[in-house]
Design a protein around this motif. Structure first.
Motif, mmCIF file in Angstrom:
data_model
loop_
_atom_site.group_PDB
_atom_site.id
_atom_site.type_symbol
_atom_site.label_atom_id
_atom_site.label_comp_id
_atom_site.label_asym_id
_atom_site.label_seq_id
_atom_site.Cartn_x
_atom_site.Cartn_y
_atom_site.Cartn_z
ATOM 1 N N VAL A 41 19.464 58.477 85.071
ATOM 2 C CA VAL A 41 19.836 58.496 83.653
ATOM 3 C C VAL A 41 18.804 59.280 82.850
ATOM 4 C CG1 VAL A 41 20.087 57.062 81.595
ATOM 5 C CG2 VAL A 41 21.191 56.378 83.721
ATOM 6 N N ARG A 42 17.523 59.085 83.178
ATOM 7 C CA ARG A 42 16.478 59.809 82.455
ATOM 8 C C ARG A 42 16.577 61.311 82.702
ATOM 9 N NH1 ARG A 42 11.733 57.903 80.056
ATOM 10 N NH2 ARG A 42 9.980 59.350 80.009
ATOM 11 N N GLY A 43 16.937 61.695 83.946
ATOM 12 C CA GLY A 43 17.124 63.106 84.239
ATOM 13 C C GLY A 43 18.246 63.709 83.420
ATOM 14 N N PHE A 44 19.367 62.984 83.301
ATOM 15 C CA PHE A 44 20.484 63.453 82.483
ATOM 16 C C PHE A 44 20.046 63.639 81.032
ATOM 17 C CE2 PHE A 44 23.785 62.081 79.478
ATOM 18 C CZ PHE A 44 24.723 63.083 79.667
ATOM 19 N N ARG A 45 19.298 62.658 80.518
ATOM 20 C CA ARG A 45 18.876 62.729 79.119
ATOM 21 C C ARG A 45 17.872 63.851 78.894
ATOM 22 N NH1 ARG A 45 18.458 56.139 78.456
ATOM 23 N NH2 ARG A 45 20.663 55.801 77.963
ATOM 24 N N ARG A 46 17.049 64.128 79.909
ATOM 25 C CA ARG A 46 16.101 65.235 79.755
ATOM 26 C C ARG A 46 16.838 66.563 79.657
ATOM 27 N NH1 ARG A 46 10.658 66.097 80.367
ATOM 28 N NH2 ARG A 46 10.159 68.312 80.524
ATOM 29 N N VAL A 47 17.817 66.762 80.526
ATOM 30 C CA VAL A 47 18.583 68.006 80.485
ATOM 31 C C VAL A 47 19.326 68.121 79.154
ATOM 32 C CG1 VAL A 47 20.498 69.277 81.516
ATOM 33 C CG2 VAL A 47 18.811 68.156 82.990
ATOM 34 N N LEU A 48 19.931 67.007 78.699
ATOM 35 C CA LEU A 48 20.659 67.031 77.429
ATOM 36 C C LEU A 48 19.730 67.367 76.271
ATOM 37 C CD1 LEU A 48 23.249 66.545 75.818
ATOM 38 C CD2 LEU A 48 22.677 64.095 75.772
ATOM 39 N N GLY A 49 18.552 66.714 76.225
ATOM 40 C CA GLY A 49 17.597 67.004 75.154
ATOM 41 C C GLY A 49 17.121 68.438 75.190
ATOM 42 N N THR A 50 16.933 68.980 76.403
ATOM 43 C CA THR A 50 16.498 70.371 76.540
ATOM 44 C C THR A 50 17.576 71.334 76.050
ATOM 45 O OG1 THR A 50 15.103 69.783 78.437
ATOM 46 C CG2 THR A 50 15.676 72.103 78.171
ATOM 47 N N VAL A 51 18.825 71.060 76.395
ATOM 48 C CA VAL A 51 19.929 71.921 75.954
ATOM 49 C C VAL A 51 20.001 71.955 74.427
ATOM 50 C CG1 VAL A 51 22.442 72.152 75.873
ATOM 51 C CG2 VAL A 51 21.296 71.667 78.046
ATOM 52 N N ILE A 52 19.940 70.776 73.810
ATOM 53 C CA ILE A 52 20.005 70.719 72.344
ATOM 54 C C ILE A 52 18.782 71.401 71.739
ATOM 55 C CG2 ILE A 52 20.127 69.202 70.337
ATOM 56 C CD1 ILE A 52 21.470 67.116 72.140
ATOM 57 N N GLY A 53 17.597 71.167 72.337
ATOM 58 C CA GLY A 53 16.379 71.785 71.829
ATOM 59 C C GLY A 53 16.395 73.294 71.927
ATOM 60 N N ILE A 54 16.970 73.808 73.008
ATOM 61 C CA ILE A 54 17.067 75.269 73.154
ATOM 62 C C ILE A 54 18.026 75.839 72.115
ATOM 63 C CG2 ILE A 54 17.977 77.078 74.671
ATOM 64 C CD1 ILE A 54 16.708 75.565 77.007
ATOM 65 N N GLY A 55 19.146 75.146 71.903
ATOM 66 C CA GLY A 55 20.078 75.599 70.868
ATOM 67 C C GLY A 55 19.421 75.626 69.504
ATOM 68 N N LEU A 75 15.797 76.388 80.501
ATOM 69 C CA LEU A 75 16.930 75.517 80.847
ATOM 70 C C LEU A 75 17.149 75.505 82.355
ATOM 71 C CD1 LEU A 75 19.285 73.734 80.056
ATOM 72 C CD2 LEU A 75 20.647 75.793 79.665
ATOM 73 N N ALA A 76 17.070 76.670 82.984
ATOM 74 C CA ALA A 76 17.270 76.745 84.425
ATOM 75 C C ALA A 76 16.190 75.960 85.171
ATOM 76 C CB ALA A 76 17.267 78.208 84.877
ATOM 77 N N GLU A 77 14.940 76.101 84.764
ATOM 78 C CA GLU A 77 13.855 75.387 85.425
ATOM 79 C C GLU A 77 13.963 73.873 85.192
ATOM 80 O OE1 GLU A 77 11.876 76.563 87.511
ATOM 81 O OE2 GLU A 77 11.478 78.680 87.125
ATOM 82 N N THR A 78 14.405 73.486 84.016
ATOM 83 C CA THR A 78 14.606 72.053 83.758
ATOM 84 C C THR A 78 15.691 71.495 84.672
ATOM 85 O OG1 THR A 78 13.927 72.277 81.445
ATOM 86 C CG2 THR A 78 15.253 70.349 82.006
ATOM 87 N N VAL A 104 12.942 54.946 71.221
ATOM 88 C CA VAL A 104 14.370 54.639 71.051
ATOM 89 C C VAL A 104 15.309 55.665 71.667
ATOM 90 C CG1 VAL A 104 14.041 53.258 68.958
ATOM 91 C CG2 VAL A 104 14.332 55.726 68.752
ATOM 92 N N SER A 105 14.860 56.896 71.896
ATOM 93 C CA SER A 105 15.765 57.905 72.437
ATOM 94 C C SER A 105 14.989 58.977 73.190
ATOM 95 C CB SER A 105 16.588 58.562 71.318
ATOM 96 O OG SER A 105 17.378 59.622 71.839
ATOM 97 N N TYR A 106 15.101 58.968 74.509
ATOM 98 C CA TYR A 106 14.433 59.989 75.317
ATOM 99 C C TYR A 106 15.044 61.372 75.053
ATOM 100 C CZ TYR A 106 12.340 62.269 79.379
ATOM 101 O OH TYR A 106 11.622 63.110 80.187
ATOM 102 N N THR A 107 16.350 61.404 74.767
ATOM 103 C CA THR A 107 17.011 62.679 74.469
ATOM 104 C C THR A 107 16.386 63.337 73.242
ATOM 105 O OG1 THR A 107 19.087 61.885 75.419
ATOM 106 C CG2 THR A 107 19.217 63.774 73.935
ATOM 107 N N TRP A 108 16.200 62.557 72.173
ATOM 108 C CA TRP A 108 15.613 63.102 70.952
ATOM 109 C C TRP A 108 14.153 63.481 71.153
ATOM 110 C CZ3 TRP A 108 17.042 64.299 65.893
ATOM 111 C CH2 TRP A 108 18.413 64.177 65.646
ATOM 112 N N MET A 109 13.439 62.695 71.943
ATOM 113 C CA MET A 109 12.056 63.047 72.216
ATOM 114 C C MET A 109 11.991 64.392 72.940
ATOM 115 S SD MET A 109 9.081 61.073 74.374
ATOM 116 C CE MET A 109 9.373 61.974 75.899
ATOM 117 N N MET A 110 12.888 64.596 73.926
ATOM 118 C CA MET A 110 12.891 65.854 74.659
ATOM 119 C C MET A 110 13.313 67.024 73.784
ATOM 120 S SD MET A 110 11.512 65.638 77.397
ATOM 121 C CE MET A 110 11.769 67.400 77.497
ATOM 122 N N LEU A 111 14.198 66.777 72.842
ATOM 123 C CA LEU A 111 14.553 67.820 71.871
ATOM 124 C C LEU A 111 13.294 68.273 71.132
ATOM 125 C CD1 LEU A 111 17.518 67.665 69.350
ATOM 126 C CD2 LEU A 111 15.254 68.370 68.626
#
Length: 497
Positions: free
Chosen positions: A232-246, A311-314, A279-286
């Motif tokens: 789950v943490r891996g999924f959230r890291r990728v999601l946060g990275t995608v949003i952060g890159i955008g 993104l590819a390396e993440t 409270v949110s690993y996704t937002w932290m990764m963003l």
């Protein structure tokens, strides 16, 4: 997701103070580095060192935090020297990096201090790759680390030491075990294997930015204990990275290192990392992703191609972590969840016993201390059960059972808090029926934690007018209802696999 971050409870504004103090500490470190005549690379190193010193140190007492903070350079500087010495020796460098990964995760067995020192050691090696540190830069980088840790300490322990006014928060120890039965040992092997995969594949993707993949694998393993939590943490890291890159394409690329707007955005990112972490690993990764993009802008190398590469390396790092937890000494979600639930239930009984003793006139009983420990344990239960209640979990039956367990444990905590509040009232008197109710609570906890849930007795039907007894009856009802979702045939999972 927005609601979760900005509407999440913040008792005592702890997260707000945590984030605001971090901004002050990191800003002071960067300013002091600049006034000391260090270069941009030195200032970046110092800012990151201060951020880590403020973020990773989580000892229960202020004294413990001060000791751990003082030890950070003792761990980080030798690692920095090794990374610089091996800069031109790729094979030795890679082997050393994997050794740091394994040692850093294994150090978690020694509690919060081991965890903090392990994270700092890893990030020191990572930052050396990020800045392409060589031996000729070591004096400046040493100075940056020392000055920044001191600056962060001046803020944390001098200017704004709000923890000194709070009771020490107990930190639950991980489930016990020896050898490969110990979770931290298994995770050290997993993290090293996952990082090895990320290192090899990451270098095939990019010979310059391969360390991003290793970093992604490492941080996915931080604060997780089971394969479900890690996935789950891996999924959230990728999601946060995608949003952060955008967001970086819209914000960081146009700014392209301009001093004033970059500084303002860096402040926002540091605040975001600390404010959202709990409270949110996704937002932290963003926030982390945007901060990295801004730093690359300062260094003059930011472009859309670099963002795509990140993104590819993440993704490579997340895949490495997933493969490791699935196939290398896997730790099931059930194993960890079961251990934390049992500890939470035993703490419920301890709270009840101490509250009853206080009502009986004992001055030595301290149920308030136990209730703080219970809150810590319930937080760990929620983290462990998180994969089972995740929206992407396809097993609806287990998801419903897990949600039921969380709800009933929440009821137990509410009734226990109410009982402790009544016990704190000097006017409250002891009722003879309290002893019988406490005995039934003890029996219910023993049955639930001993796998004999069929023998959990129901709470009395007659309403109680005495407040303490009413809370005990409510606690009994919640424990009796827990027998259904926790009571499974011998050898099968309590709430999941």
């Amino acid at each position: 997701m927005l609601k979760r971050v900005f509407v999440a409870p913040d008792p005592g504004r702890t997260r707000l103070r945590f984030a605001a103090r971090a901004v002050l500490g990191v800003a002071l470190a960067v300013v002091v580095c600049s006034l000391a005549g260090l270069s941009l690379v030195g200032a970046v190193t110092g800012g990151l060192a201060a951020l880590l010193a403020l973020f990773t140190v989580t000892d229960a007492t202020v004294r413990g935090q001060a000791v751990t903070t003082a030890l950070l350079p003792a761990v980080g500087l030798p690692v920095l020297a090794a990374a610089a010495e091996l800069h031109d020796h790729p094979v030795a460098r890679d082997l050393m990096f994997l050794a740091v990964v394994g040692a850093g995760v294994y150090a978690r067995r020694f509690g919060p201090r081991g965890h903090s020192l392990g994270v700092f050691a890893f990030m020191t090696f990572f930052v050396a790759q990020f800045l392409h540190a060589t031996t000729d830069r070591l004096p400046e980088l040493y100075a940056a680390v020392l000055v920044s840790v001191l600056s962060a300490s001046a803020v944390r322990f001098g200017l704004w030491c709000y923890e000194a006014k709070l009771p020490p928060a107990p930190v639950p120890a991980p489930p016990p075990g020896t050898g490969l039965a110990r979770v931290t040992t298994r995770q050290a092997v997993q993290a090293t294997a996952g990082a090895g995969f990320a290192l090899v594949v990451g270098q095939l993707v990019s010979g310059q930015r391969w360390y991003w993949a290793v970093g992604a694998t490492w941080w996915i393993f931080v604060n997780t204990a089971s394969r479900g939590e890690t996935l789950v943490r891996g999924f959230r890291r990728v999601l946060g990275t995608v949003i952060g890159i955008g967001l970086g394409v819209l914000v960081a690329v146009p700014v392209h290192g301009a001093a004033v707007p970059t500084a303002v955005l860096l402040v926002v990112c540091v605040f975001g990392i600390f404010y959202t972490a709990a409270v949110s690993y996704t937002w932290m990764m963003l926030s982390v992703t945007l901060l990295a993009e801004l730093l690359y802008g300062l260094l003059g190398v930011l472009n859309p191609g670099l963002l795509a590469l990140r993104l590819a390396e993440t993704g490579v790092g997340a895949l490495g972590a997933a493969l490791a937890v699935l196939f290398v000494l896997p730790v099931t979600t059930h194993t960890i969840t079961d251990a934390w639930i049992q500890r939470a239930l035993r703490c419920v009984h301890a709270c009840t016993a101490e509250a009853a003793a206080r009502l009986a006139g004992s001055t030595a009983a301290d149920p308030a201390r136990r209730i703080v420990e219970l809150e810590q344990l319930l937080g760990r239960v929620r983290l462990s059960v998180g994969p089972l209640v995740h929206p992407l979990n396809p097993m609806r039956g287990r998801k419903q059972r897990a949600r039921r367990v969380l709800a009933l444990l929440g009821d137990c905590a509410r009734e226990t808090r109410g009982l402790v509040a009544v016990a704190a009232d000097p006017e409250a008197s002891h009722d003879a029926r309290l002893a019988a109710a406490c005995w039934r609570v003890e029996a219910a906890v023993e049955a639930l934690t001993g796998g004999d849930s069929d023998h959990v007795t129901a709470a009395p039907e007659s309403p109680a007018t005495e407040p303490a007894l009413a809370h005990l009856h409510g606690l009994e009802r919640a424990l009796a209802e827990l027998a259904a979702p926790l009571g499974t045939p011998s050898g099968s999972p309590l709430v999941g696999a």
